[in-house]
Write a protein that holds these residues in place. Structure first.
Motif, mmCIF file in Angstrom:
data_model
loop_
_atom_site.group_PDB
_atom_site.id
_atom_site.type_symbol
_atom_site.label_atom_id
_atom_site.label_comp_id
_atom_site.label_asym_id
_atom_site.label_seq_id
_atom_site.Cartn_x
_atom_site.Cartn_y
_atom_site.Cartn_z
ATOM 1 N N TYR A 86 0.843 -1.195 0.000
ATOM 2 C CA TYR A 86 0.000 0.000 0.000
ATOM 3 C C TYR A 86 0.878 1.245 0.000
ATOM 4 C CZ TYR A 86 1.008 0.017 5.041
ATOM 5 O OH TYR A 86 1.632 0.026 6.255
ATOM 6 N N GLY A 87 0.239 2.394 -0.197
ATOM 7 C CA GLY A 87 0.977 3.656 -0.175
ATOM 8 C C GLY A 87 2.049 3.727 -1.240
ATOM 9 N N GLU A 88 1.797 3.087 -2.367
ATOM 10 C CA GLU A 88 2.791 3.015 -3.429
ATOM 11 C C GLU A 88 2.747 4.274 -4.283
ATOM 12 O OE1 GLU A 88 2.280 -0.532 -5.707
ATOM 13 O OE2 GLU A 88 4.035 -0.171 -6.945
ATOM 14 N N GLY A 89 3.912 4.818 -4.610
ATOM 15 C CA GLY A 89 3.972 5.970 -5.494
ATOM 16 C C GLY A 89 4.907 7.044 -4.996
ATOM 17 N N THR A 90 4.808 8.229 -5.597
ATOM 18 C CA THR A 90 5.686 9.328 -5.218
ATOM 19 C C THR A 90 5.082 10.119 -4.068
ATOM 20 O OG1 THR A 90 4.682 10.775 -6.854
ATOM 21 C CG2 THR A 90 6.655 9.561 -7.528
ATOM 22 N N THR A 91 5.950 10.693 -3.245
ATOM 23 C CA THR A 91 5.492 11.435 -2.087
ATOM 24 C C THR A 91 6.603 12.350 -1.578
ATOM 25 O OG1 THR A 91 4.441 11.206 0.082
ATOM 26 C CG2 THR A 91 6.224 9.671 -0.435
ATOM 27 N N THR A 92 6.232 13.246 -0.678
ATOM 28 C CA THR A 92 7.205 14.065 0.024
ATOM 29 C C THR A 92 7.095 13.720 1.496
ATOM 30 O OG1 THR A 92 6.995 15.856 -1.565
ATOM 31 C CG2 THR A 92 7.920 16.416 0.585
ATOM 32 N N CYS A 93 8.189 13.289 2.071
ATOM 33 C CA CYS A 93 8.211 12.948 3.496
ATOM 34 C C CYS A 93 9.632 13.009 4.007
ATOM 35 C CB CYS A 93 7.633 11.567 3.738
ATOM 36 S SG CYS A 93 7.539 11.181 5.501
ATOM 37 N N CYS A 94 9.750 13.369 5.287
ATOM 38 C CA CYS A 94 11.065 13.403 5.933
ATOM 39 C C CYS A 94 12.025 14.316 5.169
ATOM 40 C CB CYS A 94 11.624 12.008 6.110
ATOM 41 S SG CYS A 94 10.569 10.942 7.102
ATOM 42 N N ALA A 118 14.985 13.656 -4.325
ATOM 43 C CA ALA A 118 15.532 14.997 -4.092
ATOM 44 C C ALA A 118 15.220 15.432 -2.667
ATOM 45 C CB ALA A 118 14.918 15.996 -5.075
ATOM 46 N N ASP A 119 15.932 16.437 -2.191
ATOM 47 C CA ASP A 119 15.610 17.043 -0.898
ATOM 48 C C ASP A 119 14.332 17.865 -1.040
ATOM 49 O OD1 ASP A 119 17.732 16.033 0.573
ATOM 50 O OD2 ASP A 119 19.029 17.739 0.113
ATOM 51 N N ALA A 120 13.631 18.039 0.074
ATOM 52 C CA ALA A 120 12.430 18.880 0.108
ATOM 53 C C ALA A 120 12.538 19.836 1.289
ATOM 54 C CB ALA A 120 11.182 18.015 0.236
ATOM 55 N N GLU A 121 11.882 20.962 1.187
ATOM 56 C CA GLU A 121 11.920 21.964 2.252
ATOM 57 C C GLU A 121 10.913 21.679 3.355
ATOM 58 O OE1 GLU A 121 14.172 24.439 2.655
ATOM 59 O OE2 GLU A 121 15.156 23.453 0.957
ATOM 60 N N VAL A 122 9.922 20.822 3.084
ATOM 61 C CA VAL A 122 8.889 20.505 4.071
ATOM 62 C C VAL A 122 9.018 19.048 4.501
ATOM 63 C CG1 VAL A 122 7.281 22.236 3.236
ATOM 64 C CG2 VAL A 122 7.212 19.923 2.282
ATOM 65 N N TYR A 123 8.547 18.772 5.733
ATOM 66 C CA TYR A 123 8.598 17.408 6.247
ATOM 67 C C TYR A 123 7.715 16.482 5.430
ATOM 68 C CZ TYR A 123 8.485 13.484 9.498
ATOM 69 O OH TYR A 123 8.585 12.235 10.063
ATOM 70 N N SER A 124 6.498 16.962 5.136
ATOM 71 C CA SER A 124 5.574 16.120 4.376
ATOM 72 C C SER A 124 4.643 16.991 3.555
ATOM 73 C CB SER A 124 4.768 15.227 5.314
ATOM 74 O OG SER A 124 3.813 15.995 6.007
ATOM 75 N N GLU A 125 3.844 16.320 2.734
ATOM 76 C CA GLU A 125 2.833 17.014 1.951
ATOM 77 C C GLU A 125 1.673 17.438 2.825
ATOM 78 O OE1 GLU A 125 2.168 13.876 -0.837
ATOM 79 O OE2 GLU A 125 3.462 14.820 -2.314
ATOM 80 N N LYS A 126 1.553 16.773 3.980
ATOM 81 C CA LYS A 126 0.474 17.088 4.901
ATOM 82 C C LYS A 126 0.867 18.297 5.735
ATOM 83 C CE LYS A 126 -0.814 12.269 5.367
ATOM 84 N NZ LYS A 126 -0.878 11.127 6.268
ATOM 85 N N PRO A 127 -0.109 19.129 6.135
ATOM 86 C CA PRO A 127 0.223 20.272 6.980
ATOM 87 C C PRO A 127 0.654 19.811 8.361
ATOM 88 C CG PRO A 127 -2.147 20.083 6.716
ATOM 89 C CD PRO A 127 -1.523 19.061 5.817
ATOM 90 N N LYS A 128 1.577 20.563 8.962
ATOM 91 C CA LYS A 128 2.067 20.255 10.298
ATOM 92 C C LYS A 128 0.971 20.528 11.309
ATOM 93 C CE LYS A 128 5.796 21.360 13.475
ATOM 94 N NZ LYS A 128 6.980 22.179 13.685
ATOM 95 N N THR A 129 0.721 19.558 12.192
ATOM 96 C CA THR A 129 -0.292 19.728 13.221
ATOM 97 C C THR A 129 0.386 20.138 14.520
ATOM 98 O OG1 THR A 129 -0.160 17.381 13.747
ATOM 99 C CG2 THR A 129 -1.882 18.064 12.222
ATOM 100 N N PRO A 130 -0.280 20.975 15.325
ATOM 101 C CA PRO A 130 0.348 21.450 16.548
ATOM 102 C C PRO A 130 0.546 20.363 17.593
ATOM 103 C CG PRO A 130 -1.915 22.213 16.408
ATOM 104 C CD PRO A 130 -1.588 21.547 15.108
ATOM 105 N N LYS A 131 -0.294 19.333 17.569
ATOM 106 C CA LYS A 131 -0.181 18.256 18.538
ATOM 107 C C LYS A 131 -0.179 16.942 17.774
ATOM 108 C CE LYS A 131 -2.313 16.442 22.695
ATOM 109 N NZ LYS A 131 -3.449 16.501 23.585
ATOM 110 N N VAL A 132 0.593 15.991 18.239
ATOM 111 C CA VAL A 132 0.708 14.721 17.540
ATOM 112 C C VAL A 132 -0.474 13.832 17.896
ATOM 113 C CG1 VAL A 132 2.187 12.739 17.064
ATOM 114 C CG2 VAL A 132 3.201 14.939 17.604
ATOM 115 N N THR A 133 -1.630 14.141 17.322
ATOM 116 C CA THR A 133 -2.818 13.325 17.550
ATOM 117 C C THR A 133 -3.233 12.593 16.290
ATOM 118 O OG1 THR A 133 -4.211 15.208 17.053
ATOM 119 C CG2 THR A 133 -3.694 14.813 19.367
#
Length: 149
Positions: A86-94, A118-133
């Motif tokens: 699952y989760g196969e394909g291109t993405t931005t993470c870490c 390549a390197d990316a400037e953001v951790y992920s494509e998802k927005p950063k959440t203030p709390k890890v929930t």
């Protein structure tokens, strides 16, 4: 060439960077406010930590490859083993743009196979959440969710 990958969720990034830098005898290859990575040659490991995991400890394991054909080979092996890729394909993470696939082993441990493009400037494509929930960008929770790392 393949490199073993370990991603560990940590609570205090600064304390953990100090610990692992001492353990590995070198500073991180990449370091951000919520993430650090060591590209070790002996043993050949991509060791990463982040505060983005839902829990402290080993978040997931994997194999990083240099070439697209190596990724295709590993992904096909997982598919042939009928392990529910699952989760196969291109993405931005870490802080990297990657092509990857995920699977869970019979014990429920998430494994990723990936090629960093390549390197990316953001951790992920998802927005950063203030709390890890919510789930971290790594380890997609369901087979229908596109992974970010």
């Amino acid at each position: 060439m393949k490199r073993f990958h370990i991603h560990v969720g940590v609570k205090d990034i600064h304390q953990s960077v100090q610990f692992y830098s001492t353990l590995f005898g070198q500073k991180p290859t990449k370091q951000k406010e919520d993430y650090a990575k060591w590209m070790l040659e002996d043993p050949r490991i991509n060791f990463a930590i982040s505060t983005r995991s839902n829990e402290e400890g080993v978040d997931h394991l994997g194999f990083q490859v240099d070439e697209g054909n190596e990724l295709s080979e590993l992904t096909e092996r997982l598919k042939n083993a009928d392990l529910g890729v699952y989760g196969e394909g291109t993405t931005t993470c870490c802080y990297a743009e990657s092509n990857k696939a995920w699977v869970k082993d019979p014990s429920g441990i998430a494994w990723e196979t990936y090629q960093t493009m390549a390197d990316a400037e953001v951790y992920s494509e998802k927005p950063k959440t203030p709390k890890v929930t919510t789930s971290a960008c790594c380890v997609p929770k369901t087979s229908t969710v596109k992974s970010c790392c």
